[in-house]
Structure formats: structure tokens, C-alpha cells
Motif scaffolding. Sequence first.
Motif, mmCIF file in Angstrom:
data_model
loop_
_atom_site.group_PDB
_atom_site.id
_atom_site.type_symbol
_atom_site.label_atom_id
_atom_site.label_comp_id
_atom_site.label_asym_id
_atom_site.label_seq_id
_atom_site.Cartn_x
_atom_site.Cartn_y
_atom_site.Cartn_z
ATOM 1 N N ILE A 134 0.792 -1.141 -0.034
ATOM 2 C CA ILE A 134 -0.041 0.098 0.051
ATOM 3 C C ILE A 134 1.112 1.458 0.121
ATOM 4 C CG2 ILE A 134 -1.762 1.375 1.341
ATOM 5 C CD1 ILE A 134 -2.806 -1.437 2.460
ATOM 6 N N ILE A 172 -7.412 2.604 -5.013
ATOM 7 C CA ILE A 172 -6.309 1.499 -4.267
ATOM 8 C C ILE A 172 -7.008 0.112 -4.582
ATOM 9 C CG2 ILE A 172 -5.213 0.698 -2.267
ATOM 10 C CD1 ILE A 172 -5.332 3.604 -1.167
ATOM 11 N N LEU A 182 -5.028 -5.065 -2.103
ATOM 12 C CA LEU A 182 -4.055 -4.358 -1.135
ATOM 13 C C LEU A 182 -4.676 -3.835 0.097
ATOM 14 C CD1 LEU A 182 -1.889 -1.836 -3.359
ATOM 15 C CD2 LEU A 182 -1.421 -4.266 -2.718
ATOM 16 N N ILE A 220 -9.258 3.426 3.207
ATOM 17 C CA ILE A 220 -8.947 3.411 1.820
ATOM 18 C C ILE A 220 -10.231 3.189 1.100
ATOM 19 C CG2 ILE A 220 -8.214 1.251 0.450
ATOM 20 C CD1 ILE A 220 -5.948 0.569 2.289
#
Length: 756
Positions: free
Chosen positions: A326, A339, A343, A354
Amino acid sequence: MEQINITKLISKYLKHWPLFAIGIVACLLAVFLYLRYKAETQYETTSTLLVKSQDAGQGSLKGENIKDLGLIKNSYNVDDEIGILRSTGIMEKVISTRSLNINYYVEGRIRDVEIYGDETPIKVLVDETAKVIYDLPITVTLLDNNKYELQASINGEDFKLEQNFGDLVSSPFGTFTIDCREDSRYVDIGKPLYFVIKNTDRVIDNYLANLSVEQSTRTGNLLAIRFLYGHKKKGEYIVAGLIETYVEEMIKYENELAENTIKMIDGRLKLLSGEIQGVEKSVEQFKTKNDLTDVTSNANLYIEQANDYKKLISDYQTEINVINSIELYLEQGNLDTPIPASLSANDPSLTGMIDLYNATLLQKGQMAQSASNANPIIVNLNRTLNDLVKAIIENVRSAKNRLLIAQRNLQSNANKYQAQIAKVPSMERKLVDISRDKSTKEGLYLYLLQKREEEILSLAAPVSSTRIVSLPKAGRFPVSPNKTALYLSGILLGLFLPFCVVYTKGLLSNKVASIEELSSLTTAPILGEISRSTDADIIIANKNSRTPTAELFRLLCFNLEYLKKTEKNQTLLVTSTTKGEGKTFIASNLAITLATNGEKVIVLAFDLRMPSLMKNFDLPDSPGLTDFIIKNDVDIDRITQKHPSIDNLYLIGAGMEVNQVGRLMLSKRIEELITSLKSDYDRIIIDTPPIGLISDAFALNAYIDSTIYIVRKDTTKRDNVKSIESIHKNGKLRNTMVLLNDTKAPESYGYSTRKN
């Protein structure tokens, strides 16, 4: 392509048979003189030797031996053995130990004869460390059983010395000792006996040049030895010495190898003995210090705890790897894409941030489809995304530090248990290592003792594995020089050299040499050939003559009729290119031949500048043609002369000498003359000057029926034949026909020849 007539080609060279005979006799004589006075007779001495195969030998070199330890590396190859047999070192020992650089001779009438062994009454031992004059004949005269006399010539100065056998002789040409051989078969026949000291290096080179060593078969170990030398017994002795020296050197080498191996084994045994004692003492001390019976009671528990800690450490490492991914993703600046879900982390707060980042990024993407980057909402979303990135990175780093600390604590606990596990087997393993070391050293010690005994036994029986299959034996007959081959070569050379001479002469010659060559140079009809006369007279074609030349003139008459282009072929002009080609000879004898055949013939000497026709018949030149042309009151009957002895033959000479002959050749009187003669004679033959120098003959072209152009063998140049071709093609002289003069008479007639 032009075909080659083999018969004519052979006959071209056969006519030079005396040259070939001389060549053969000279070459055979040269071969005979070479064999008798120069050539050295050589006999071939042969022997067969079986050498050891690769990795075979005695002592330490047999089977599973000391070289298996990596201490000695040795192998035998057949090619290497051939190289050893042909080496200068081996040959030098053969020569020096047997004094083979000293040759003994007995003088002969033609050449000196070498003797050796029991054929010689003496044996010479030379001190080559002192000054020696090589290749100097030193004559030895036996005075009695105890004394001898030496004679030699140095720089024109004779040297004599009387000495006892066995005494050391110090002389200007060397220091040596001469002993008397008791087993000699030498018989003094009054011929001088002498010896020559040769330079050892040159003798080595000479012997090696005559020595051949090669494998009898490609895959076998048999070596065929061949040696050429002029003396049978000495040749056998040299080959025997070579083999003996080779075997001695091999045994010497193998013994040195065995001795060095024994010395090495003794040193190694002494070292191993001390090492074995040290190992035994270490085992005793270790057993006393450590009690190994209760050490492993808790080994299973330690192993189970250590495995649990290793599993936890592995799980923490997985989470650290995810957090690192990450962090790397965000540090690479990927702010326009979400993202990846892969991850994800086990930390809830990090997962929430996230998800918020991905939702904000999705909202920005939807707004960007209808608004520009300057839109306040877009700007506010960008600021929110940047803040989230910073918060995520900070959270990631904090989580990673916590995981690393927890991982290190687990590793510390795992190491403690691992140390407990390792303690038990280490002591047991150490004891095993000590015992193994002891067993290895004891085995090596016993092995070296065994090999030492094998080497000692090999020294006690120094026998080489090299075996002589056939003893050196010289052939019954010499192999060099090969008399048959030399005499055959002499015959071939005797044929080849004259052939080259004749062939080269033909290439360099620019003269017409044969009727075949003449035919190839011109398209004009060839009347034939006239051979060289066998008679001493110029006039040879009389009625009773049966010479080859006379017969060829009769054949010429037939060819004239066969090749004629007019009905009568009455007026014939005879000419050539240069003087001396025989045109007057041909004209004279052709006229005689026609006259003896019953024709009424008249010959005109139109070579007004250098007349020679009338001289052939011993008749005067005047009055003649010039008188008729210049003086109108001179008639034809006045200038015509009848031959006194030949019927039907009449002649008109050149006449008085005049200047400006060329103008006379254009006179109308010539036409009157020819016209009148045609009515009175069956055949008119005109002898003209050579057209290569004078053009008089061309002025007569209007009055003639045919032209006989004379070419003389080996006199007329090939380039001159080109003018004949031009005359024939352009019609400068009517019906030009070519006649080859001065050829060789046919052999069937059996007559000798004479120049025309």
C-alpha cells in the motif's frame, strides 16, 4: 574443334629419333654413373614393439592404486611413446653409449666400404670433451698385435704417430684410445683402413631422418619401427640399441616414480599416526565431560513451541508485506486510480480510510465528466484526496512499526527454544564427527601401508611392460637406391627432354614445317610436295630416273591436270616469296618431266635480274628475253634454244643484262612472245623472280593459266604464307596453287637425302 591425328603427331617426333636415342643413352649413363659412384645403398631394418596401454604399468601405476588418491597423475599414450622413441634424447644416449659416431672404412677402387662390429680389428674410444676434428679420415696401419700407426693430413700437413693399443693418444685432431678387438674377423687385403669421427648432433639428425615409428594398427599398441642404413649389421645394432635404451629409460622412470611414491607415503604415514592419536584422546575427553543419556528428554516439547512461534512470525510477515505494498502504491503517485482491493490490510481503520479514498475518487470522476478542474467542487475533492493519502501513508507506517516490533519479540522467543533444540544434537553430532574422523584416518593409514608394500615389491622386480614382438632384422635386399625405378626414370627423362626440345623448337619456329601446317595456313589448292633430292645434279627428273624426287615430279604433273581450272592449263608461272625456296629447281625439273611425258615444253627465264635457269642446263643466257623485248629485229627462233639431250624441251634465257627491268615487263613484245609460243608449244613454264622482293611476276598474270607458288620447308616463314592467301583470294595471280619443296623423302624408297 580440330581433331588431332595421332599417327602424324607421332611421326612428327619419330623423325627426330636420333635425338631421342641420344637422350635415352645419356640419361641411362647418368643413372649408371650415379648408382656406381654416388648413390648410397641402404637396407631397411624392421622391428615390432608392444608398448603399455594407457593407464597401465607397474607398481603404483597398476589398477586401483595411489594415483586414485589424486596424489600422482600419470598415463601412457601410444603417440607419446612414439615421440619418446623418436626423441633426440633417446637417440643421443644410443649413440654416445655405443660410440656410433665413429665410422670405420676400408678404401675401395670405386668407393670406400663401411665395416662394423667384428668386421673391424680395432675399437676407438673418443674423449669428446677435448678438441676433436670431425669428418677427418684417420688411417690406421696395424704393425703387430701390440702396435699400430696413425696417419692423417691436417691443413696440408701430414701427421704420423706410432702407438701401443690401449694407450691414450693426444693428437692435434683429438684425444682417444684405440683397443684391439680379439673377436675380429677382419682380414687385411692390403687396402687402407681408416676411421672418421662424426659430429654427434649431425649423426642424431641423420639417424632420426632415417627412423620411422608408427602404429601397426589404428587401435592397437603395436609399434612398427623402420630404420634405413647402409650397413645391415650396424642398422640392426642401432635399432636394438634404441629399443634397449627406451626400455631402460622406462624402467628407470618407473623406479624413480616408485621411490618418490614410497617417500611420500612414509611422510604421510608419520603424519597420520600422530593425527590418529590426537583423535582418540579427543573422544576420551568428550565422553568424560558430557553425559549424553538425559539431554534429549524434552527435545519434542522444544520443537513444538518453536514451530508455533515460526508460524506467528510468518503471519506477521504477510501483513507487513501488504502494508509495504500500500505504501509503495501511494508513494508512486497513483492518485487518479483507486487503491486495488488486493492491497487490503487487517487494520480496520486503515481499511476504512482506503474505502473513503476510493469513494471520493469515484465521486471526483463523476463530477469531472460535467465540470472542469477549476470547479470548486472538483478542487475541494482534490484537497480531500490529498489529505486522505497523507493519512493513509501515516497510518500504514504506524501499523508497520507495530507489526515489526511484535515480529522481533516472537523471533526472540523462537530463538530461545531453537537453542535448546540445538544443544542436544550438537553434542551428539560432535561425538559422531570425532568418531568419523578417527575411522577415516585409520582407513587411510591401512591403505597407505598396503600401497607402500606394493611399491617395494615393484622395485624388487624392475620389469617393463614393453615387449619386443620381433627382433630388429635387416632386409635381404637394399631398398635404396631403387635401380629399376631409377633406370625407368632415366628412360622417361631421356624421352621427355628431347620431346621438350622438339616441342619448344616447334613453338619457337616461325617456318612452315609440314604440308599439314601449310594446308592450315592457306585455302589455296595444295599441289603436293617435292622431297629433297638424292642426286648431286640439279636436273634429276630425266626419263630413266626412279628417285623419290623424280616420282614426286611425275605426281606433280598429274596433280596439275587434276587441279586445272582452264581447259589446257598451258601457261604455268612458277614463283616464290624469297630467294632460295627452289622455284628455278621446280621449274627446271617440271619442264623435263613434262617433256619426257611427250609434251613439247618451253621454259622462259623471266628472272631477269638474277637469272639462274640456263646455268642448270649449261646453256647461255643470251640471246634471250631482254634481247627480244628491246630489239625488234630479234625474232623468237633466234632466242629459242633446244636442249641438246632432252627431246621436246626448249628454253629461252634471260638475255643481256639491262637496267630498269620493270619497264621491260610492261612491253607489248611480251604479249607477242607468249601468243606465238602458245601456238607452237604444248606447255609454257615461266620462271619469275620472288614476288616478296620484286613485282615482275604480277605483270605476267594476263598471259598465264595457273601459278605454282613454291614454299620451302623450314625456310618459308608462316607470315609469308599470308601473302599467298591474299594473292589467291584477290586473284593477283591466276589459279594459284601451292607446292611444298624440300620435304623428307618417303621411307619406303630407302634413299638418302640431299638439299635442293
